[in-house]
Design an enzyme around this catalytic site. Structure first.
Site, PDB file in Angstrom:
ATOM      1  N   ASN A 211       0.845  -1.189   0.000  1.00 38.51           N
ATOM      2  CA  ASN A 211       0.000   0.000   0.000  1.00 38.51           C
ATOM      3  C   ASN A 211       0.880   1.237   0.000  1.00 38.51           C
ATOM      4  OD1 ASN A 211      -2.705  -0.879   0.123  1.00 38.51           O
ATOM      5  ND2 ASN A 211      -2.396  -1.529   2.231  1.00 38.51           N
ATOM      6  N   ASP A 280      -5.289  -5.812   2.143  1.00 39.73           N
ATOM      7  CA  ASP A 280      -6.516  -6.569   2.384  1.00 39.73           C
ATOM      8  C   ASP A 280      -6.377  -8.025   1.975  1.00 39.73           C
ATOM      9  OD1 ASP A 280      -8.102  -4.546   3.495  1.00 39.73           O
ATOM     10  OD2 ASP A 280      -8.301  -3.610   1.523  1.00 39.73           O
ATOM     11  N   PRO A 308      -6.304 -11.410   7.717  1.00 44.06           N
ATOM     12  CA  PRO A 308      -7.124 -11.177   8.925  1.00 44.06           C
ATOM     13  C   PRO A 308      -7.220  -9.690   9.211  1.00 44.06           C
ATOM     14  CG  PRO A 308      -4.943 -12.025   9.510  1.00 44.06           C
ATOM     15  CD  PRO A 308      -5.019 -12.050   8.010  1.00 44.06           C
ATOM     16  N   ASP A 309      -8.337  -9.268   9.811  1.00 42.32           N
ATOM     17  CA  ASP A 309      -8.495  -7.858  10.199  1.00 42.32           C
ATOM     18  C   ASP A 309      -7.933  -7.709  11.612  1.00 42.32           C
ATOM     19  OD1 ASP A 309      -9.491  -5.370  11.180  1.00 42.32           O
ATOM     20  OD2 ASP A 309     -10.938  -5.364   9.524  1.00 42.32           O
ATOM     21  N   ILE A 310      -6.761  -7.103  11.698  1.00 43.11           N
ATOM     22  CA  ILE A 310      -6.053  -7.006  12.991  1.00 43.11           C
ATOM     23  C   ILE A 310      -6.887  -6.209  13.993  1.00 43.11           C
ATOM     24  CG2 ILE A 310      -3.919  -6.214  14.111  1.00 43.11           C
ATOM     25  CD1 ILE A 310      -2.631  -6.389  11.235  1.00 43.11           C
TER      26      ILE A 310
HETATM   27  O1  C5P Z   1     -10.962  -1.953   6.667  1.00 46.21           O
HETATM   28  P1  C5P Z   1     -10.034  -0.833   6.492  1.00 46.21           P
HETATM   29  O2  C5P Z   1      -8.674  -1.254   5.987  1.00 46.21           O
HETATM   30  O3  C5P Z   1     -10.522   0.319   5.704  1.00 46.21           O
HETATM   31  O4  C5P Z   1      -9.848  -0.277   7.989  1.00 46.21           O
HETATM   32  C1  C5P Z   1      -8.867   0.616   8.364  1.00 46.21           C
HETATM   33  C2  C5P Z   1      -8.502   0.408   9.802  1.00 46.21           C
HETATM   34  O5  C5P Z   1      -8.431  -0.976  10.134  1.00 46.21           O
HETATM   35  C3  C5P Z   1      -7.130   0.948  10.116  1.00 46.21           C
HETATM   36  O6  C5P Z   1      -7.116   1.315  11.475  1.00 46.21           O
HETATM   37  C4  C5P Z   1      -6.238  -0.255   9.853  1.00 46.21           C
HETATM   38  O7  C5P Z   1      -4.988  -0.168  10.535  1.00 46.21           O
HETATM   39  C5  C5P Z   1      -7.098  -1.383  10.374  1.00 46.21           C
HETATM   40  N1  C5P Z   1      -6.907  -2.666   9.669  1.00 46.21           N
HETATM   41  C6  C5P Z   1      -6.356  -3.742  10.329  1.00 46.21           C
HETATM   42  N2  C5P Z   1      -6.220  -4.935   9.690  1.00 46.21           N
HETATM   43  C7  C5P Z   1      -6.618  -5.091   8.423  1.00 46.21           C
HETATM   44  C8  C5P Z   1      -7.174  -3.996   7.734  1.00 46.21           C
HETATM   45  C9  C5P Z   1      -7.315  -2.801   8.379  1.00 46.21           C
HETATM   46  O8  C5P Z   1      -5.963  -3.602  11.497  1.00 46.21           O
HETATM   47  N3  C5P Z   1      -6.469  -6.269   7.813  1.00 46.21           N
END
Ligand code: C5P
Length: 398
Positions: A211, A280, A308-310
């Protein structure tokens, strides 16, 4: 507003070749908004003249305890009672020894003993053998115990031609340390965990999917949290940025690593700030060898797997930290940010327009919580980070 606006600093100089750096330090202190009075020891005047500092500061320079320009002949008391801090740069071996013993045999040492509650910060500058000498190290320990802040010293080439620890920190670093010193300690005793930077998903040994994130916002927040007295851990994707002082950095490459390192630490923290621009998708079929390009070949097929969404996983921890997310959007910032805050189950999200903030030095943030939106002015990322940290400290549940 400049970082030291309204502050009165007494800049002390003791004998050492690093006196030449003090002229730049004086300039930087003034640029940061401080009023500076310079006090020199006799030894310092052997390295650089008082005229230089008088011309730069536009104020009288003090060197003599009996200076008749002070109507009461008490320059040490007058300066000590008006200063917000005394900063001695350079501080010689001899002056450290004097401070450690409370000696008061010239204006600067007398001023230090007479300072009462005025903070004292010193930037040691000496040959590496003098710095590592047991007596100097003993004095350094004593000074820290007495509540004096030591800035450095740094390592590197020395004027004597030798290399080692004892160089005075650069003017910019000393200024930074002083500014950090003045920040309110609103997060003292708190543990703060952050993610920052991009992640790099490995396609083959020479190619990655990433990114466009410089990591500056996350690093600025880590610095601001440390300045506010927190114990800070920064899980960082690949960036070119130096780790801020007093921050523990864990370097990772791919999102899965960032997830593992963050989740391992999150249960032991009070605040989690997710600033990283996490990819993503990861690569399902990374190649162990470089993918070769042949004119007649079809392009390689890259298979993606969702990462995974951290942030959502940390937010879902039972008794986990208070979570602050970031939302970089290209349009409909308010709607998208609030929707994201609710979807991820977090109390606060900080929004900005990606096209304005990405890789830039400044930013315009909007803080969103369940009650609404709080816009911050467009400003340098470190200033924005300090404001955000003070907002977080004020809103953190007891
Ligand atoms: O879903 P999105 O990427 O738009 O969300 C942004 C927020 O979620 C940010 O705080 C980013 O650091 C966190 N995030 C995360 N893990 C992911 C995607 C986003 O912690 N896989």
């Amino acid at each position: 507003m400049p970082e030291l606006s309204g502050k009165h600093i007494v800049l002390g100089l003791t004998g050492g070749i690093a006196c030449y750096k003090a002229a730049e330090l004086l300039r930087r202190l003034q640029d940061a908004g401080a009023t500076v009075d310079v006090v020199m020891t006799e030894a310092a005047t052997g390295f650089i003249t008082a005229a230089t500092f008088q011309a730069l500061s536009g104020r009288p320079v003090w060197a003599d305890t009996w200076d008749a320009r002070a109507p009461n002949r008490m320059a040490h008391i007058n300066l000590a009672r008006t200063a917000d801090a005394i900063l001695i740069a350079p501080t010689s071996t001899d002056f450290m020894a004097k401070l450690a013993h409370g000696m008061a045999d010239d204006l600067l040492s007398t001023l230090c003993v007479a300072r009462g509650a005025v903070p004292l910060l010193i930037a040691p500058a000496m040959n590496h053998e003098m710095w590592t000498h047991p007596a100097t190290q003993r004095n350094a320990r004593q000074l820290r115990q007495d509540g004096i802040t030591l800035i450095g010293p740094a390592e590197g080439y020395q004027a004597c031609g030798e290399t080692g620890s004892g160089r005075m920190m650069e003017a910019a670093q000393i200024l930074q340390a002083l500014v950090a010193f003045f920040q309110p300690k609103v997060l003292a005793g708190k543990r703060v965990l952050l993610t920052a930077g991009p992640t790099s998903e490995i396609i083959d040994p020479v190619r990655v999917l990433t990114n466009r994130s410089s990591g500056r916002m996350g690093y600025a927040l880590a610095q601001a949290a440390a300045e506010a007295g927190a114990q800070v851990t920064l899980v960082s994707g690949p960036t070119a940025l130096p780790c801020p002082d007093d921050v523990t950095r864990i370097s990772v490459t791919q999102a899965r690593e960032m997830h593992a390192e963050t989740l391992a630490r999150a249960p032991n923290t009070e605040i989690f700030i997710a600033v990283a621009a996490v990819a993503d998708w990861g690569i399902a079929n990374p190649s162990a060898q470089k993918l070769k390009k042949h004119d007649d070949d079809a392009p390689p097929v890259i298979q993606f797997v969702p990462n995974p969404d951290i942030l959502a996983d940390v937010a879902a921890l039972p008794a986990g930290p208070w979570c602050v997310g970031f939302a970089a959007e290209t349009e409909h910032l308010h709607e998208h940010a609030q929707a994201k805050r609710q979807r991820k189950g977090i109390p606060v999200i900080v929004g900005n327009l990606a096209q304005q903030a990405m890789e830039a030095a400044d930013t315009e943030l909007i803080i969103f919580d369940q009650h609404g939106a709080y816009p911050l002015p467009r400003q340098d990322k470190l200033q924005a980070a300090r404001q955000l940290i003070s907002w977080i400290a004020a809103h953190l549940p007891a």
